[in-house]
Scaffold this active site. Structure first.
Site, PDB file in Angstrom:
ATOM      1  N   HIS A 136     -19.304 -15.852   5.710  1.00 24.49           N
ATOM      2  CA  HIS A 136     -19.249 -15.212   4.400  1.00 24.49           C
ATOM      3  C   HIS A 136     -19.282 -16.225   3.263  1.00 24.49           C
ATOM      4  CE1 HIS A 136     -14.993 -16.259   3.680  1.00 24.49           C
ATOM      5  NE2 HIS A 136     -14.799 -15.981   4.964  1.00 24.49           N
ATOM      6  N   CYS A 152     -12.890 -17.795  10.033  1.00 23.34           N
ATOM      7  CA  CYS A 152     -14.197 -17.441   9.491  1.00 23.34           C
ATOM      8  C   CYS A 152     -14.979 -18.698   9.114  1.00 23.34           C
ATOM      9  CB  CYS A 152     -14.043 -16.558   8.253  1.00 23.34           C
ATOM     10  SG  CYS A 152     -13.558 -14.869   8.640  1.00 23.34           S
TER      11      CYS A 152
END
Length: 177
Positions: A136, A152
């Site tokens: 992301h 992440c």
């Protein structure tokens, strides 16, 4: 026929990298940009390879070339390795903190709307199958390049936008330490 298509992909990537470099140079911004680089390994074109120790993400273009992006990765105790696939693509996604984030930061809202400057997903996110991880963007560009996340893969908003347009749901993602 396939060699020609790969050659065109490499040329397009070089033109894109050159254009992006010119934009960055012209703006006076010192942020990392994707680079066309050689890559070794037995990866199929289109595969995303994240090398956690390097804090780099590679999008394999052919057997010897890749686009390389600087990324933020999991902090100590939050790193992982394995093979998965992109199972969703979202622009300006809302974000609900996973249980471990909520436990560490109990005052964080249960949901942060997409587009909010406090939303850690930035402008886009691609979720990974089998867990609560994603590749992301971020609204905190200074965090890219470090060991910063709960697992992440964090990218500059411009870089996640570029990668988002280059890959599709089902793309293989290989994460190594």
């Amino acid at each position: 026929m396939r060699v020609g298509a790969v050659g065109l992909a490499v040329k397009a990537a070089m033109v894109t990298a050159s254009a992006l470099g010119a934009l960055v140079a012209g703006s006076g911004t010192a942020l990392a940009r994707p680079e066309l680089v050689p890559i070794a390994g037995d990866y199929s074109p289109g595969t995303i390879v994240v090398k956690t120790g390097e804090r780099k993400l590679y999008l394999v273009l052919d057997g010897t070339h890749a686009m390389r992006y600087t990324v933020g990765v999991g902090k100590a105790g939050r790193q992982w390795a394995g093979t998965t696939k992109i199972d969703g693509k979202y622009k300006y996604p809302a974000w609900a903190p996973p249980a471990d984030v909520k436990r560490d930061k109990p005052n964080i809202p249960d949901v942060i709307p997409g587009g909010s400057p406090q939303n850690p997903m930035g402008v886009a996110a691609m979720t990974l199958a089998g867990g609560e991880y994603a590749i992301h963007g971020t609204n905190v560009p200074g965090s890219v390049g470090g060991y910063v996340s709960y697992g992440c893969i964090r990218m500059l908003n411009a870089d996640i936008t570029d990668l988002y347009e280059r890959v599709s749901i089902g793309t293989t993602v290989v994460v190594t330490r």
